[in-house]
Scaffold this motif. Structure first.
Motif, PDB file in Angstrom:
ATOM      1  N   GLY A   1    -122.702 -47.318 -17.476  1.00 21.89           N
ATOM      2  CA  GLY A   1    -122.298 -47.345 -18.876  1.00 21.89           C
ATOM      3  C   GLY A   1    -120.819 -47.068 -19.007  1.00 21.89           C
ATOM      4  O   GLY A   1    -120.082 -47.064 -18.011  1.00 21.89           O
ATOM      5  N   THR A   2    -120.399 -46.832 -20.221  1.00 21.09           N
ATOM      6  CA  THR A   2    -118.994 -46.564 -20.490  1.00 21.09           C
ATOM      7  C   THR A   2    -118.844 -45.253 -21.222  1.00 21.09           C
ATOM      8  O   THR A   2    -119.643 -44.930 -22.106  1.00 21.09           O
ATOM      9  CB  THR A   2    -118.379 -47.688 -21.359  1.00 21.09           C
ATOM     10  OG1 THR A   2    -118.648 -48.951 -20.756  1.00 21.09           O
ATOM     11  CG2 THR A   2    -116.884 -47.505 -21.496  1.00 21.09           C
ATOM     12  N   ASP A   3    -117.837 -44.471 -20.856  1.00 21.23           N
ATOM     13  CA  ASP A   3    -117.507 -43.245 -21.575  1.00 21.23           C
ATOM     14  C   ASP A   3    -116.068 -43.366 -22.067  1.00 21.23           C
ATOM     15  O   ASP A   3    -115.297 -44.192 -21.569  1.00 21.23           O
ATOM     16  CB  ASP A   3    -117.664 -42.022 -20.670  1.00 21.23           C
ATOM     17  CG  ASP A   3    -117.893 -40.749 -21.472  1.00 21.23           C
ATOM     18  OD1 ASP A   3    -117.878 -40.822 -22.718  1.00 21.23           O
ATOM     19  OD2 ASP A   3    -118.075 -39.682 -20.864  1.00 21.23           O
TER      20      ASP A   3
ATOM     21  N   ASP B   1    -121.181 -39.174 -13.570  1.00 19.16           N
ATOM     22  CA  ASP B   1    -120.194 -39.472 -12.519  1.00 19.16           C
ATOM     23  C   ASP B   1    -119.381 -40.700 -12.921  1.00 19.16           C
ATOM     24  O   ASP B   1    -119.934 -41.693 -13.397  1.00 19.16           O
ATOM     25  CB  ASP B   1    -120.894 -39.769 -11.183  1.00 19.16           C
ATOM     26  CG  ASP B   1    -121.504 -38.541 -10.527  1.00 19.16           C
ATOM     27  OD1 ASP B   1    -121.177 -37.417 -10.948  1.00 19.16           O
ATOM     28  OD2 ASP B   1    -122.314 -38.715  -9.593  1.00 19.16           O
ATOM     29  N   VAL B   2    -118.083 -40.632 -12.714  1.00 22.56           N
ATOM     30  CA  VAL B   2    -117.223 -41.774 -13.015  1.00 22.56           C
ATOM     31  C   VAL B   2    -117.152 -42.669 -11.776  1.00 22.56           C
ATOM     32  O   VAL B   2    -116.849 -42.203 -10.670  1.00 22.56           O
ATOM     33  CB  VAL B   2    -115.800 -41.317 -13.401  1.00 22.56           C
ATOM     34  CG1 VAL B   2    -114.899 -42.524 -13.654  1.00 22.56           C
ATOM     35  CG2 VAL B   2    -115.847 -40.430 -14.635  1.00 22.56           C
TER      36      VAL B   2
ATOM     37  N   PRO C   1    -108.282 -36.199 -13.454  1.00 24.62           N
ATOM     38  CA  PRO C   1    -109.183 -35.622 -12.450  1.00 24.62           C
ATOM     39  C   PRO C   1    -108.450 -35.397 -11.133  1.00 24.62           C
ATOM     40  O   PRO C   1    -107.635 -36.221 -10.698  1.00 24.62           O
ATOM     41  CB  PRO C   1    -110.273 -36.682 -12.297  1.00 24.62           C
ATOM     42  CG  PRO C   1    -110.245 -37.434 -13.581  1.00 24.62           C
ATOM     43  CD  PRO C   1    -108.820 -37.452 -14.014  1.00 24.62           C
ATOM     44  N   ALA C   2    -108.736 -34.245 -10.490  1.00 22.74           N
ATOM     45  CA  ALA C   2    -107.998 -33.871  -9.279  1.00 22.74           C
ATOM     46  C   ALA C   2    -108.582 -34.485  -8.016  1.00 22.74           C
ATOM     47  O   ALA C   2    -107.864 -34.659  -7.026  1.00 22.74           O
ATOM     48  CB  ALA C   2    -107.977 -32.344  -9.154  1.00 22.74           C
TER      49      ALA C   2
ATOM     50  N   GLU D   1    -116.226 -32.494 -12.432  1.00 21.55           N
ATOM     51  CA  GLU D   1    -114.766 -32.591 -12.355  1.00 21.55           C
ATOM     52  C   GLU D   1    -114.226 -33.384 -13.543  1.00 21.55           C
ATOM     53  O   GLU D   1    -113.197 -33.030 -14.130  1.00 21.55           O
ATOM     54  CB  GLU D   1    -114.354 -33.246 -11.042  1.00 21.55           C
ATOM     55  CG  GLU D   1    -112.888 -33.664 -10.956  1.00 21.55           C
ATOM     56  CD  GLU D   1    -111.908 -32.509 -11.131  1.00 21.55           C
ATOM     57  OE1 GLU D   1    -110.740 -32.788 -11.466  1.00 21.55           O
ATOM     58  OE2 GLU D   1    -112.296 -31.325 -10.946  1.00 21.55           O
ATOM     59  N   GLN D   2    -114.924 -34.458 -13.919  1.00 17.06           N
ATOM     60  CA  GLN D   2    -114.481 -35.248 -15.061  1.00 17.06           C
ATOM     61  C   GLN D   2    -114.523 -34.420 -16.341  1.00 17.06           C
ATOM     62  O   GLN D   2    -113.591 -34.465 -17.153  1.00 17.06           O
ATOM     63  CB  GLN D   2    -115.362 -36.488 -15.216  1.00 17.06           C
ATOM     64  CG  GLN D   2    -114.990 -37.391 -16.381  1.00 17.06           C
ATOM     65  CD  GLN D   2    -113.608 -38.010 -16.245  1.00 17.06           C
ATOM     66  OE1 GLN D   2    -113.142 -38.254 -15.140  1.00 17.06           O
ATOM     67  NE2 GLN D   2    -112.959 -38.258 -17.372  1.00 17.06           N
ATOM     68  N   ALA D   3    -115.603 -33.650 -16.526  1.00 17.25           N
ATOM     69  CA  ALA D   3    -115.727 -32.816 -17.722  1.00 17.25           C
ATOM     70  C   ALA D   3    -114.626 -31.761 -17.774  1.00 17.25           C
ATOM     71  O   ALA D   3    -114.039 -31.499 -18.836  1.00 17.25           O
ATOM     72  CB  ALA D   3    -117.101 -32.149 -17.748  1.00 17.25           C
ATOM     73  N   ALA D   4    -114.325 -31.152 -16.611  1.00 16.48           N
ATOM     74  CA  ALA D   4    -113.260 -30.135 -16.563  1.00 16.48           C
ATOM     75  C   ALA D   4    -111.904 -30.759 -16.869  1.00 16.48           C
ATOM     76  O   ALA D   4    -111.090 -30.166 -17.595  1.00 16.48           O
ATOM     77  CB  ALA D   4    -113.249 -29.474 -15.191  1.00 16.48           C
TER      78      ALA D   4
END
Length: 364
Positions: free
Chosen positions: A237-239, A160-161, A209-210, A198-201
């Protein structure tokens, strides 16, 4: 039986008993020894260690070797004879078992932790290399892990972001803990997130992200040492999203200590010419997203392994210099580095042959 013969027999039997005790009685120690070294610019098990697609790359024929340490397993119980032999040997080091496996950590747990650290080091190496090349990298704060049984379990999920906590924007992972601990235990913290799916999509479809969601988590009281504080049971963490594909393939290696050498390998492949100028350079060190080089364990074993493979220079984290310099393998120069820029500067000197000013390690 003559007294002399009896004395010799008794001494022999005592020696045999001591040897048997040394073989069969376990001691609470483990052993470290030099592990394999791998050229980040080359291949390992028939595959390139670094594979970059979507960006122009350049041939890189030098040596930028990452180094490893081989350790005995968590379940292996060393005997006294092995411990004494290890203490006397030059190319191994005997350390307390808890140094390698603290808090009763199993081999499986240690392997999993090392794999996670290795994966994170790869990501940081990519970011550090691209930043050094002034290539933009998009980054955001994520939920890295959720503690089982914690207030966040079932409400927040890995990946999750985290956009905001209580309406305050989150820019760094440390911001999350800071904002949560502004609460008293039992109060609600409100997270604004982009769900992991949603982030992955969005990343796959190369769009923003929508949707975002607000998730309320009731804080609990910390149970670790120190002052009691509010927690929700996650680590942040950071992505990142990279502008092109960078794939690092290296099986059976764990831990974060290859970060510096991966970053230099990536930098070399993305720039014309060879960073080393044909010189065999090895090294070690963690690296963060900003290119700061951190210390590692087993430095003495890594320098021995590097020299055995033919390395002439060894890029050494500044915080490991004093320890490494106590026993430098003959023919190896230890170069002190604190950042990726330090390493690039040192490689420029090595490449040009102007090494008089290299910042070398000393034992003091």
């Amino acid at each position: 039986m003559p007294r002399r013969t009896a004395t010799m027999l008794a001494s022999t039997l005592m020696l045999i008993a001591l040897l048997c005790a040394g073989v069969f009685i376990p001691v609470p120690y483990a052993e470290m020894s030099p592990g394999p070294t791998v050229n980040t610019l080359g291949e390992h098990d028939g595959e390139p260690v670094l594979n970059i697609e979507g960006r122009k790359t350049y041939p890189a024929d030098g040596h930028l070797n990452m180094t490893t340490v081989r350790v005995t397993g968590a379940d292996y119980r060393m005997n006294l004879v092995e411990a004494v032999y290890g203490w006397l040997a030059h190319d191994s080091k005997v350390v307390p078992h808890d140094t390698l496996y603290p808090d009763g950590k199993t081999e499986e747990e240690a392997t999993q932790e090392n794999a996670e650290e290795f994966s994170q080091s790869q990501e940081s190496a990519k970011v550090a290399a691209l930043k050094a090349l002034d290539v933009p990298v998009d980054s955001w704060v994520i939920v890295a892990t959720v503690v089982k049984g914690s207030p966040a379990e079932g409400r927040l999920h890995a990946g999750d972001v985290i956009k905001e906590v209580d309406g305050t924007a989150v820019k760094e992972p440390a911001d999350v803990a800071e904002l949560v601990t502004e609460h008293k235990p039992g109060e609600d913290a409100v997270f604004t997130i982009v769900p992991a799916k949603e982030q992955a999509a969005a990343e796959k479809e190369k769009r923003a992200p929508a949707t975002t969601e607000k998730v309320t988590v009731t804080t609990a009281t910390s149970d670790d040492a120190g002052d009691k504080r509010a927690i929700v049971g996650i680590s942040a963490g950071t992505d990142h999203t990279f502008p092109f594909s960078i794939d690092i393939k290296l099986a059976d290696v764990g831990g974060p200590s290859a970060g510096l050498m991966f970053a230099l390998g990536i930098y070399d492949k993305l720039t014309p010419g060879d960073l080393t100028g044909g010189t065999f350079v090895a090294g070690t060190g963690t690296i963060d997203d900003d290119g700061k080089v951190g210390p590692i364990g087993g430095i003495e074993m890594k320098t021995v392994g590097a020299r055995d493979k033919g390395a002439e220079y060894f890029l050494t984290p500044a915080d490991n210099c004093a320890s490494a310099a106590r026993d430098i393998p003959e023919g190896l120069t230890l170069v002190k580095v604190g950042t990726i820029d330090d390493a690039l500067g040192a490689l420029e000197d090595i490449r040009s042959g102007d090494t008089a000013g290299l910042p070398t390690c000393t034992a003091s």
